[in-house]
Design a protein around this motif. Sequence first.
Motif, short mmCIF file in Angstrom:
data_model
loop_
_atom_site.label_atom_id
_atom_site.label_comp_id
_atom_site.label_asym_id
_atom_site.label_seq_id
_atom_site.Cartn_x
_atom_site.Cartn_y
_atom_site.Cartn_z
N ASN A 1 0.85 -1.19 0.00
CA ASN A 1 0.00 0.00 0.00
C ASN A 1 0.89 1.24 0.00
OD1 ASN A 1 -1.47 2.29 1.33
ND2 ASN A 1 -3.15 0.83 1.30
N LEU A 2 0.64 2.16 -0.94
CA LEU A 2 1.48 3.35 -1.03
C LEU A 2 1.33 4.27 0.18
CD1 LEU A 2 1.21 4.55 -4.76
CD2 LEU A 2 3.05 3.26 -3.68
N GLU A 3 0.15 4.29 0.76
CA GLU A 3 -0.12 5.26 1.81
C GLU A 3 0.54 4.89 3.14
OE1 GLU A 3 -1.51 8.18 1.26
OE2 GLU A 3 -1.51 7.53 -0.82
N ASN A 4 0.63 3.59 3.43
CA ASN A 4 1.17 3.20 4.74
C ASN A 4 2.25 2.12 4.67
OD1 ASN A 4 -0.29 0.81 4.27
ND2 ASN A 4 -2.06 1.53 5.45
N GLY A 5 2.55 1.62 3.47
CA GLY A 5 3.60 0.63 3.33
C GLY A 5 3.20 -0.79 3.67
N LYS A 6 1.98 -1.00 4.08
CA LYS A 6 1.55 -2.34 4.47
C LYS A 6 1.73 -3.34 3.32
CE LYS A 6 -2.54 -5.00 5.82
NZ LYS A 6 -4.01 -4.95 6.10
N GLU A 7 2.27 -4.52 3.64
CA GLU A 7 2.36 -5.57 2.64
C GLU A 7 0.97 -6.15 2.40
OE1 GLU A 7 4.10 -10.04 2.27
OE2 GLU A 7 5.56 -8.52 2.93
N LEU A 8 0.54 -6.10 1.15
CA LEU A 8 -0.80 -6.56 0.79
C LEU A 8 -0.78 -8.01 0.32
CD1 LEU A 8 -1.83 -3.37 -1.23
CD2 LEU A 8 -2.48 -3.94 1.12
N TRP A 9 0.25 -8.37 -0.41
CA TRP A 9 0.33 -9.73 -0.96
C TRP A 9 1.78 -10.09 -1.22
CZ3 TRP A 9 2.76 -9.50 -5.61
CH2 TRP A 9 2.64 -8.31 -6.34
N ARG A 10 2.00 -11.37 -1.44
CA ARG A 10 3.35 -11.89 -1.65
C ARG A 10 3.29 -13.10 -2.57
NH1 ARG A 10 8.14 -12.72 2.64
NH2 ARG A 10 7.35 -10.65 3.17
N ILE A 11 4.29 -13.18 -3.46
CA ILE A 11 4.46 -14.37 -4.31
C ILE A 11 5.84 -14.92 -4.07
CG2 ILE A 11 4.63 -15.22 -6.68
CD1 ILE A 11 2.46 -13.30 -7.47
N PRO B 1 12.17 -10.54 -12.85
CA PRO B 1 13.38 -11.36 -13.00
C PRO B 1 13.94 -11.76 -11.64
CG PRO B 1 13.54 -9.22 -14.14
CD PRO B 1 12.39 -9.14 -13.18
N THR B 2 14.63 -12.90 -11.63
CA THR B 2 15.40 -13.32 -10.46
C THR B 2 16.84 -13.49 -10.92
OG1 THR B 2 14.82 -15.62 -10.89
CG2 THR B 2 13.42 -14.40 -9.36
N ARG B 3 17.51 -14.52 -10.44
CA ARG B 3 18.86 -14.79 -10.94
C ARG B 3 18.74 -15.84 -12.05
NH1 ARG B 3 24.55 -15.68 -7.61
NH2 ARG B 3 25.87 -15.50 -9.47
N VAL B 4 18.37 -15.40 -13.21
CA VAL B 4 18.19 -16.17 -14.44
C VAL B 4 16.89 -16.96 -14.44
CG1 VAL B 4 19.18 -17.89 -16.02
CG2 VAL B 4 20.68 -16.30 -14.81
N LYS B 5 16.68 -17.83 -13.47
CA LYS B 5 15.45 -18.63 -13.49
C LYS B 5 14.93 -18.86 -12.09
CE LYS B 5 18.09 -22.97 -13.93
NZ LYS B 5 18.30 -24.15 -14.78
N PRO B 6 13.60 -18.79 -11.97
CA PRO B 6 12.64 -18.50 -13.04
C PRO B 6 12.31 -17.02 -13.13
CG PRO B 6 11.46 -19.20 -11.10
CD PRO B 6 12.92 -19.18 -10.73
N LEU B 7 12.31 -16.46 -14.34
CA LEU B 7 11.63 -15.19 -14.54
C LEU B 7 10.13 -15.48 -14.52
CD1 LEU B 7 12.36 -12.29 -16.87
CD2 LEU B 7 10.13 -13.37 -17.07
N MET B 8 9.36 -14.63 -13.86
CA MET B 8 7.93 -14.89 -13.73
C MET B 8 7.10 -13.69 -14.16
SD MET B 8 7.82 -16.99 -10.10
CE MET B 8 6.05 -17.25 -10.19
N ALA B 9 6.00 -13.98 -14.82
CA ALA B 9 4.97 -12.97 -15.06
C ALA B 9 3.89 -13.21 -14.02
CB ALA B 9 4.40 -13.10 -16.46
N ILE B 10 3.52 -12.17 -13.30
CA ILE B 10 2.54 -12.31 -12.24
C ILE B 10 1.41 -11.31 -12.42
CG2 ILE B 10 4.34 -13.08 -10.64
CD1 ILE B 10 3.99 -10.27 -9.29
N ARG B 11 0.30 -11.60 -11.80
CA ARG B 11 -0.82 -10.68 -11.77
C ARG B 11 -0.84 -10.02 -10.40
NH1 ARG B 11 -4.21 -14.06 -12.83
NH2 ARG B 11 -5.33 -14.35 -10.87
N PRO B 12 -0.63 -8.71 -10.32
CA PRO B 12 -0.61 -8.05 -9.02
C PRO B 12 -1.99 -8.03 -8.39
CG PRO B 12 -0.57 -6.42 -10.76
CD PRO B 12 -0.48 -7.76 -11.43
N GLY B 13 -2.01 -7.71 -7.11
CA GLY B 13 -3.27 -7.65 -6.39
C GLY B 13 -3.47 -8.88 -5.52
N GLY B 14 -4.62 -8.97 -4.91
CA GLY B 14 -4.90 -10.09 -4.03
C GLY B 14 -4.54 -9.77 -2.60
N SER B 15 -4.52 -10.81 -1.78
CA SER B 15 -4.25 -10.64 -0.36
C SER B 15 -3.52 -11.86 0.17
CB SER B 15 -5.57 -10.44 0.41
OG SER B 15 -5.33 -10.27 1.78
N GLY B 16 -2.46 -11.62 0.94
CA GLY B 16 -1.71 -12.71 1.53
C GLY B 16 -0.80 -13.40 0.52
#
Length: 413
Positions: A230-240, A267-282
């Motif tokens: 969250n931009l306003e308070n920095g709270k972590e909304l979700w994680r992959i 990107p990470t360290r070569v693999k795996p690069l991931m495409a993710i859908r932002p949003g959600g919770s937890g």
Amino acid sequence: MNIFDSAIADNWPQWRGPSLDGISQEKKLPLFWNRKSNITWELVLPSFSGSTPIVWGESIFLNVADGSDLYLWCINRNNGELKWKKHLGSGNVEKRKHNMSSPSPVTDGKSVFIMTGTGVLKGFDFNGNPLWTRNIPKDYGQLGMNFGYGSSPLLYRESLYIQVLHGMFTDDPSYVLRINSKNGQTAWKKERNTDAVHESPDSYSTPTVVNTDRGIELIVTGGDCVTGHNLENGKELWRINGFNPNNSRNYRVVASPVAMKDLVYVPTRVKPLMAIRPGGSGDVTESHSVWKFQNGPDVPTPVVDDTYFYSVSDNGVMWCLDAKSGKRIWGGNRLKPGTYTSSPVLADGKIYVSNEDGLTTVIKTGPTFKILAENPLNDYCLSSPAISDGQIFIRTAERLFCIGQRANNNDTY
């Protein structure tokens, strides 16, 4: 929804450009150049740097290492003359490809903000007058990355977002800061804890922002995962999770996330690069992972347009994937041999890719791999190209080059 001000389109205000994705809307950019042709001016520099030139209007800003000292330079973009330089601090050291000038400046067109690899963060106006100063290690503890701090600040709507993801040489927790760009005061500080071990907590990436159904979110990568805040308070909304599948001790992250519409490419360290859908919770690892690619880059940040995803590996192997599905369009195509640390930029149907020898290869965008030009500058280059008003700015160890003529000069080249 465009979350960036269209007024900045002719400028290059942050290291990944006006929309944080390495894309410029400029047309009729230079296609060919070398040390004897199509160079408008060049400026001698005291040292190498991974920092990208930042351009706004008539000014170019550089983070510069000179011996043991660090400076912010302001350069006249019309003739390459140094307008002013301001001392940022001492303590510059070299750590492999890093020195303490690695982070790129950022600007909103009125002020410029700069962070050093030693953790000094300062704001100046365009005349070089100081606005405020912060010392992040003094406030929050020493920086503990293996190769020195290298993330650039993200500037968005009068706030600077600073990530400090570390663990190699510290037991202090990683964290993210939001700092008021007007006065330098901390709006919030949030710890970002992970299970990453040894060097794997270290991240040299730069955060980005993305538009989701519930508003703009901050994207942070490193420590074996990607998180949305969250931009306003920095709270972590979700994680992959899943960015270090073998729990390696040395999975530090260098390349930065890229957002395009409803996807974020991580990107990470070569693999795996991931495409993710932002949003959600937890923990949304299962529900929001869209596709994975096992030949991602290590250092160069990819670039993606509405249709295609392009990446360049450190050894110059280039790939083009369908941006939505990850399906291979073309790939395994090798550019000129060399090491590729600079991140590609895209403009006018072309991708510009520089290697450490100062050779910039121009590749045609689209479903067929085609090299359009190979342009040598014959000098060590870590920095990514910057594009502004019809010109390309490339920083090498010895010089800053201005390539081509300004668009408003109506010159042909």
